[in-house]
Scaffold this motif. Structure first.
Motif, mmCIF file in Angstrom:
data_model
loop_
_atom_site.group_PDB
_atom_site.id
_atom_site.type_symbol
_atom_site.label_atom_id
_atom_site.label_comp_id
_atom_site.label_asym_id
_atom_site.label_seq_id
_atom_site.Cartn_x
_atom_site.Cartn_y
_atom_site.Cartn_z
ATOM 1 N N ALA A 34 12.318 -7.912 3.797
ATOM 2 C CA ALA A 34 12.511 -8.236 2.378
ATOM 3 C C ALA A 34 11.315 -9.017 1.830
ATOM 4 O O ALA A 34 10.947 -8.883 0.656
ATOM 5 C CB ALA A 34 13.801 -9.047 2.181
ATOM 6 N N VAL A 35 10.706 -9.812 2.705
ATOM 7 C CA VAL A 35 9.534 -10.578 2.290
ATOM 8 C C VAL A 35 8.374 -9.623 2.014
ATOM 9 O O VAL A 35 7.681 -9.735 0.998
ATOM 10 C CB VAL A 35 9.168 -11.606 3.378
ATOM 11 C CG1 VAL A 35 7.818 -12.242 3.083
ATOM 12 C CG2 VAL A 35 10.257 -12.674 3.480
ATOM 13 N N ASP A 51 4.989 -6.836 -2.131
ATOM 14 C CA ASP A 51 4.328 -5.547 -2.322
ATOM 15 C C ASP A 51 3.275 -5.286 -1.243
ATOM 16 O O ASP A 51 2.162 -4.827 -1.513
ATOM 17 C CB ASP A 51 3.680 -5.444 -3.711
ATOM 18 C CG ASP A 51 4.719 -5.246 -4.800
ATOM 19 O OD1 ASP A 51 5.813 -4.736 -4.477
ATOM 20 O OD2 ASP A 51 4.458 -5.617 -5.957
ATOM 21 N N ALA A 52 3.650 -5.573 -0.023
ATOM 22 C CA ALA A 52 2.731 -5.344 1.095
ATOM 23 C C ALA A 52 2.502 -3.848 1.279
ATOM 24 O O ALA A 52 3.287 -3.015 0.810
ATOM 25 C CB ALA A 52 3.318 -5.941 2.368
ATOM 26 N N GLU A 53 1.388 -3.543 1.941
ATOM 27 C CA GLU A 53 1.081 -2.148 2.264
ATOM 28 C C GLU A 53 0.966 -2.003 3.772
ATOM 29 O O GLU A 53 0.439 -2.882 4.446
ATOM 30 C CB GLU A 53 -0.236 -1.719 1.611
ATOM 31 C CG GLU A 53 -0.149 -1.710 0.098
ATOM 32 C CD GLU A 53 -1.469 -1.348 -0.552
ATOM 33 O OE1 GLU A 53 -1.445 -0.664 -1.574
ATOM 34 O OE2 GLU A 53 -2.520 -1.737 -0.002
ATOM 35 N N PRO A 84 2.974 2.052 0.782
ATOM 36 C CA PRO A 84 3.473 0.834 0.134
ATOM 37 C C PRO A 84 4.855 0.464 0.667
ATOM 38 O O PRO A 84 5.615 1.338 1.103
ATOM 39 C CB PRO A 84 3.540 1.221 -1.347
ATOM 40 C CG PRO A 84 3.550 2.703 -1.390
ATOM 41 C CD PRO A 84 2.889 3.199 -0.141
ATOM 42 N N ALA A 85 5.130 -0.850 0.617
ATOM 43 C CA ALA A 85 6.405 -1.332 1.162
ATOM 44 C C ALA A 85 7.593 -0.594 0.569
ATOM 45 O O ALA A 85 8.564 -0.290 1.261
ATOM 46 C CB ALA A 85 6.531 -2.830 0.916
ATOM 47 N N VAL A 115 -1.395 -7.666 2.714
ATOM 48 C CA VAL A 115 -0.608 -8.424 1.742
ATOM 49 C C VAL A 115 -1.541 -8.800 0.599
ATOM 50 O O VAL A 115 -2.461 -9.600 0.790
ATOM 51 C CB VAL A 115 0.015 -9.682 2.384
ATOM 52 C CG1 VAL A 115 0.874 -10.427 1.374
ATOM 53 C CG2 VAL A 115 0.814 -9.298 3.619
ATOM 54 N N PRO A 116 -1.327 -8.230 -0.596
ATOM 55 C CA PRO A 116 -2.228 -8.503 -1.712
ATOM 56 C C PRO A 116 -2.213 -9.988 -2.062
ATOM 57 O O PRO A 116 -1.166 -10.628 -2.058
ATOM 58 C CB PRO A 116 -1.650 -7.689 -2.874
ATOM 59 C CG PRO A 116 -0.697 -6.720 -2.261
ATOM 60 C CD PRO A 116 -0.236 -7.307 -0.979
#
Lengths: 167, 830, 286
Positions: free
Chosen positions: C127-128, C133-135, C149-150, C173-174
């Motif tokens: 969920a984190v 919006d991690a990739e 993308p997540a 992680v942007p």
């Protein structure tokens, strides 16, 4: 069978193991290091805690092959030349054990905690040993023991809280 | 490696009362222990047990052919292979003359009655080979409907747990004070009462969850057998195994080496102990069985599991008039060692510390397709204490009284001891008011009440409650004659021997087998005082029927009270025998000898004395001793108490309840216990702490949950929540001391006190926090969901969903060993 | 219990690992920290033919700065995540959630990538990752790499976009621009337990308002979820207790939580609302 080289409590060992052999079973059954025990099968109880390359791990949740080339310290290897580790001593002094089954893992986890946090508060100790279950003590004297050991290891041991006296 | 003592410890003259650090610790903190599973014998074979994945079925076929062909497999046995010799797991407590016992095979032969029941046994060269072969045994089951709900099980049309007996009821046990002559007519008292409060409480099923899994090793030597077992009861086990298997008792030796906790859970004759013995006999080879944790949770006996219907009658002023208790007690599928006796033991404790004029107790023991229940820390008394302490709060609410004021009005006053209760028990000593006052101070009661008011007035989402439990219990099990009158199959005495060695060292042999309680330390303290020898000169031997031939072992808070007293009595005999020798050697009259600090001296003749340790050497040499005595000052003693002892105390819990989420959190916990004379304050405090943890865990965390098919959903520590250090509060503990008059030590017993007392204090505290929001009961354990439901939907929070767990990707925990499941393809990593 | 037998490979590079996975037969399990896999194998709920152990693949460990993102190697342990300065600076939410995972011994072995690839909806990190919006950088047979993308990575219950033969290599992680606050609000019964429900919140404040909120929900369905309705209600809302509480009312919209021992679906929906309010309030610094 896979050959592994593991240093355990200062002794080098070369053994053949099945890949599926758990580290704790290797320690107990092949090396006779029965001081480390098994308490569950889901990585909850922490009774099997040892140090692998300096970090506390649950040896029931590590494969023996993964310890290849590594260094393992168990409860049997922390007293130096007959002198108890301060955490061992504190568990005795503060009555931090009853049946003693969780004790090896509890002591190994506590040593790991103190390495990272040499002066933990009561809450920090409680959270630091959350991966170790004890069914006998209600934990209070374990917490006291860890804090007592912290004091001793810091070289400024505060007068031990009188054990046996009511808190 | 030595363990040092504080110099300060050596100062007081008397050992009793000193906070001696434990002798046991030296091996336990260094890993030099002798757990049964550590044992390796030449040629030892390993046993694994194939277990039923279904709760109730006829066994139509067991195919072991594939398993027999697997590598390293020595033998595979089914129930049929041992049907003629396995007998039945014994039940020592037929609580009524017409109690129905369906019989309990160690390996199921024709039918299975709970998930996890043994259906076949693998014997292999290695533990791994045995485990691998488990899934090769193919068992066909003809399913029967499982009986799981006690209230359904007692209905006329209910399915039967055992089709060869008439109903699901094992027994109907009644104690009626009116009939017994210890109280007034209960029905009349209710009819005449101003106020009657009735409740239904669920005292949930628990799992003892000792940390050391059960383990047994058997070594045959000719027609002799030595068994090492992780048991609380080597002595009882030896007798029972002889009776069950027909192996003569004198051919059996049972050893309990270091044992990692029990809490009643190892007070059992386990099917696996019988199996190991039979396999060793059959093969003539040493064998070992060690369970896994999931096997332990699924098959070692459970505890508690009662539905309690309780009615209390009182007048408007708050004077209690009568108590009526009806129980449904879940036996599980079979009757094990004292399964039926647990609720019966509780029968006498429901009136607790209150002066009820009338009392009636009825209990039905009910069979269900679940693992049998049996002793778990407190055994009957926590259930009784929970019910009475909960309903006293409910009565207080009904009367608009302060719960403590109601208790005070009805409890036995200090000057009234000894006091015979409506249940016919004679309470020995105590002062309930003193303990309560001390506990109130310890917790900072007035301050907490003020905070509670503030939170209520401000409508804080986190409310605060304060709960009490003013408890007593009966322990020091037990007077043999009383046990006889309750139809128990054995006595409650305890044995001890003292051997004076030539060098003056002392061996103390106790029949009370410890598993974490610190007998080696406490008994050394007792003997050091009695004989006047150094604490370090005493060695305590136990747990081996060849070393300690007579004993009744450890349970029911009995060890110090009964076993310790036997030690003291044996020491008195040693002194008496030594006195004769001393008189002879000092050429004095026995009457002129004084014994103090380990020395006999002649009154009025200073400088003439002889130490008891010197006498031990003199008797060993035996060159010069009185003509009319044997050359030995060793002695045996057996102590059978004439009454139980009755520890008591006041426990107070302060609880925060998050009304938005239902989460409960203990803010403070304080208790003051009176356990009589304290031999070792360190050990006493530790026992209280551990008991509190388990009692609180019943209130907040633990519950053995079965799903609709009879699978144990809480089958691992992922779902059966044994609390960690982070989940429990700091405890503030204290003591009052009123010596028990029934034994020379004055001890009352402490092993179960914390566990018995704490549960209702915790629940009462949670209810006190939310009572003003309309909540009058919450079922244990107080899961946040239940608390939230009670707050938002009323009722007691209801049953939990019984299936499903988040453990390991939703894999159901019905992981019956050897049964592959559809989830086998799951897995991953964290 | 003892796991069923398996073949074991311990590659030291990603290429070797991909080869080992390709060679491993029908049923290969990739073992990262092993802290979920080994217990499942011990209970024999999993009995893979081959286990490919990534613990010696050094290139998969560690955190690096990659301009507009930080990149976390899949085999970075939870312990290493907790002490990593880049994570502390740019994605403290990850550290906060990681601190609640299991216990210190498990965190010494368990890995960030392993937890994400396991995709347990009750696990804390999916969920984190979704909220941030991690990739997910995935290596496939032959070494080809693709980035997912997540939002597309978590496909279903314990199922991710990872195809057979693929390996999760690293997670980007942007870095967030602007003033962000973050909080992970976990709700469980005992210290070691999985979340009953948890909420990961990241909030950007601007001029006394909530400019943007990202909310990840743990254990509210077969996959981790974003509380999109609540996020929408918060965008541009006043940074006030009332506004947050109102927005949190919609936190459970579009979720499908399970019913199990720890909570039934309606209770989980309720918790999602309460915990979202608390998480957003804390993240907004209120």
């Amino acid at each position: 069978m896979t050959q592994i080289n593991v240093r355990v409590d200062g002794v080098s060992n070369t053994d053949d193991v099945e890949p599926r052999t758990l580290l704790v079973h290797y320690l107990r059954e092949q090396l006779g290091k029965v001081g480390t025990v098994v308490g569950c099968d889901t990585s909850n109880c922490g009774a099997c805690t040892v140090h692998l390359d300096g970090a506390a791990v649950k040896s029931c949740t590590v494969l023996a092959v993964q310890a290849d080339g590594g260094e393992v310290t168990t409860i049997e290897g922390i007293a130096q030349e007959g002198v108890l580790h301060p955490v061992q001593k504190a568990f005795h002094e503060m009555h931090g054990l009853q049946c003693g089954y969780c004790t090896p893992g509890m002591i190994m986890a506590s040593i790991d905690l103190l390495k990272e946090n040499p002066n933990p508060s009561e809450t920090e100790v409680r959270e630091g040993i959350e991966g170790n279950l004890c069914r006998c003590t209600g934990y209070q004297n374990i917490v006291r023991a860890v804090q007592q050991a912290a004091g001793e290891m810091a070289g400024s041991a505060p007068a031990a809280e009188t054990t046996g006296a009511q808190s | 490696m030595t363990v040092t003592e504080d110099a300060a410890d050596l100062a007081p003259a008397k050992e009793v009362g000193k906070a001696r650090r434990r002798k046991e610790d030296a091996r336990l903190i260094t890993g030099r222990t002798t757990w049964t599973d550590n044992m390796v014998l030449p040629g030892m074979l390993h046993i694994a047990v194939v277990r039923s994945p279904v709760a109730h079925a006829k066994i139509t076929n067991v195919d072991v052919s594939a398993a027999k062909q697997a590598p390293g497999i020595i033998a595979v046995y089914t129930g049929a292979d041992f049907a003629e010799e396995q007998g039945s797991i014994p039940c020592a407590w037929p609580v009524t003359p017409d109690m129905v016992n369906p019989g309990h095979p160690s390996i199921a032969v024709e039918e299975v009655n709970h998930v996890g029941e043994a259906v076949a046994v693998i014997v292999a060269r290695s533990r791994t080979a045995a485990a691998d072969a488990l899934e090769l045994v193919d068992v066909d089951y003809d399913l029967l409907p499982p009986v799981l709900d006690m209230e359904e099980a007692v209905k006329g049309e209910a399915d039967l747990c055992h089709d060869h007996i008439e109903s699901n009821t094992a027994y109907h046990f009644v104690f009626d004070a009116g009939e017994a002559g210890t109280g007034a007519d209960t029905e009349q008292a209710f009819a005449d009462a101003d106020v009657v409060v009735s409740r239904r409480f669920v005292n949930q099923r628990l799992i003892p969850a000792f940390m050391e899994p059960r383990s047994v090793v058997v070594q045959p030597q000719g027609d002799n057998f030595t068994m090492w077992s992780a048991t609380q009861i080597p002595h009882v086990l030896r007798v029972m195994l002889a009776m069950v298997t027909g192996i003569p008792e004198h051919k059996l030796r049972v050893i309990a080496p270091d044992v990692g906790g029990g809490f009643g859970g190892k007070l059992q004759v386990n099917p696996e102990e019988v199996i190991a013995l039979l396999v060793a006999r059959r093969l003539g080879k040493p064998v070992k069985w060690t369970e896994t944790r999931s096997e332990s949770l699924m098959t070692a006996h459970h505890g508690r599991d009662q539905i309690q219907y309780i009615d209390v009658a009182a007048d408007r002023e708050g004077n209690v008039k009568a108590l009526r208790v009806r129980l449904l007690a879940d036996m599980g599928a079979y009757l094990r060692l004292i399964t039926p006796g647990v609720p019966a033991l509780g029968a006498f404790m429901f009136p607790a510390i209150y002066k009820f004029p009338a009392y009636r107790f009825e209990c039905d023991g009910i069979f269900t397709n679940k693992v049998p229940t049996d002793a778990y820390r407190g055994a009957g008394r926590p259930e009784a204490t929970f019910a009475i302490e909960r309903i006293m709060d409910e009565l207080a609410v009904e009367l608009g009284m302060d719960p403590l004021e109601l208790r005070r009005r009805n409890w036995i006053q200090a000057q009234e001891f000894p006091f015979t209760t409506v249940a016919g028990l004679e309470y020995d000593s105590g002062d309930y008011d003193a303990a309560t006052q001390q506990a109130l101070e310890l917790i900072g009661y007035d301050e907490l009440r003020a905070e509670q008011r503030r939170r209520r007035e401000s409508n804080d989402p986190v409310q605060l409650g304060i709960g009490f439990s003013t408890f007593t219990e009966m322990c020091g099990l037990a007077p043999s004659r009383v046990l006889g009158s309750l139809s128990y199959g054995a006595g409650g005495w305890e044995a001890a021997s003292i051997r004076m060695l030539p060098t003056g060292k002392v061996e103390v042999v106790t029949g009370s087998t410890p598993h974490g309680q610190g007998h080696e330390t406490a008994w050394s303290q007792l003997v050091a005082d009695q004989l006047g020898v150094p604490f370090e000169d005493v060695e305590v031997l136990h747990g081996d029927t060849a070393v300690s031939p007579r004993g009744m072992d450890t349970y029911g808070s009995r060890s110090l009270v009964v076993g310790g007293t036997a030690v003291v009595k044996a020491a008195e005999k040693v002194v008496a025998k030594a006195r004769k020798v001393a008189a002879h050697l000092l050429e004095a009259s026995e009457d002129d000898l004084e014994f103090a600090d380990g020395k006999f001296s002649v009154r009025g003749t200073p400088g003439t004395s002889m130490g008891i340790q010197e006498i031990a050497l003199a008797v060993f040499a035996a060159h010069n001793y009185p003509e009319d005595v044997e050359p030995s000052i060793d002695a045996d003693a057996t102590f059978d108490p004439v009454n139980f002892s009755f520890p008591h105390g006041t426990h107070i819990c302060a609880m925060e309840v998050d009304t938005e989420t239902g989460m409960v959190k203990i803010r403070k916990y304080a208790c003051v216990d009176d356990v009589g004379t304290i031999v070792n304050p360190l050990i006493v405090e530790g026992q209280i702490h551990g008991g509190l943890a388990q009692g609180i865990a019943q209130a907040l965390y633990e519950e053995a949950v079965y799903d609709a098919d009879g699978n144990l959903t809480t089958g691992t520590f992922v779902d059966y929540l044994v609390p960690s250090a982070a989940d429990l509060p700091h405890f503030d503990t204290g003591n009052t001391v009123h010596a028990a008059p029934g034994n020379p030590i004055g001890a009352k017993g402490v092993g179960e006190a914390g566990c018995i007392a704490s549960t209702p204090a915790v629940v009462n505290a949670a209810l006190d926090a939310v009572r003003h929001l309309g909540v009058s009961d919450i079922r244990m354990p107080l899961t946040p969901e239940r608390v939230w439901r009670a707050l938002h939907e009323g009722g007691d929070g209801g049953a939990r969903a019984t299936a499903g767990t988040n453990a390991y990707g939703g894999a159901q925990t019905e992981t019956t060993a050897g049964v592959s499941t559809p989830q086998s393809s799951l897995g991953g990593d964290r | 219990m003892i796991p069923a037998p398996f073949a074991y490979a311990r590659p030291t590079t990603v290429d070797e690992a991909l080869q080992a996975i390709a060679d491993g037969g029908e049923d290969v399990k990739i073992m990262a920290g092993g802290q979920s896999l080994i217990p499942v194998m011990r209970l024999r709920l999993a009995a893979p033919e081959t286990v490919v152990d990534l613990s010696k693949v050094a290139e998969l460990r560690g955190v690096r700065d990659d301009g507009d993102a930080i990149v976390i190697g899949a085999m970075t342990t939870h312990h290493d995540v907790l002490v990593d300065p880049l994570i502390a600076q740019h994605a403290p939410l990850i550290a906060e959630a990681t601190e609640t995972v299991a216990d210190r011994q498990v965190r010494a072995r368990g890995t960030f990538g392993g937890a994400l690839a396991h995709a347990d909806p009750a696990g804390d990190l999916p969920a984190v990752a979704l909220a941030l919006d991690a990739e997910f950088v995935i290596a496939g047979p032959g070494g080809a790499r693709r980035t997912v993308p997540a939002a597309d990575f978590f496909v279903d219950y314990l199922t991710t976009a990872l195809e057979e033969g693929e390996l999760l290599v690293e997670i980007r992680v942007p870095k967030l621009a602007g003033e962000w606050g973050m909080h992970y609000e976990k709700f469980n019964r005992v210290a070691q337990a999985w979340s009953i429900v948890a909420v990961a919140a990241a909030v950007r404040r601007e001029d006394g308002q909530i400019a943007e909120a990202r909310i990840g929900l743990t254990n509210m369905g077969p996959t981790p979820l974003r509380a999109r309705a609540a996020e929408a209600a918060l965008a541009g809302a006043a940074a006030s207790a009332d506004a947050i509480a109102a927005a949190a009312q919609s936190a459970a919209e579009g979720t499908s939580p399970s019913s199990d021992l720890n909570g039934q679906a309606d209770y989980r929906r309720h918790l999602a609302q309460v915990l979202t309010r608390r998480a957003v309030t804390a993240a907004a610094g209120l």
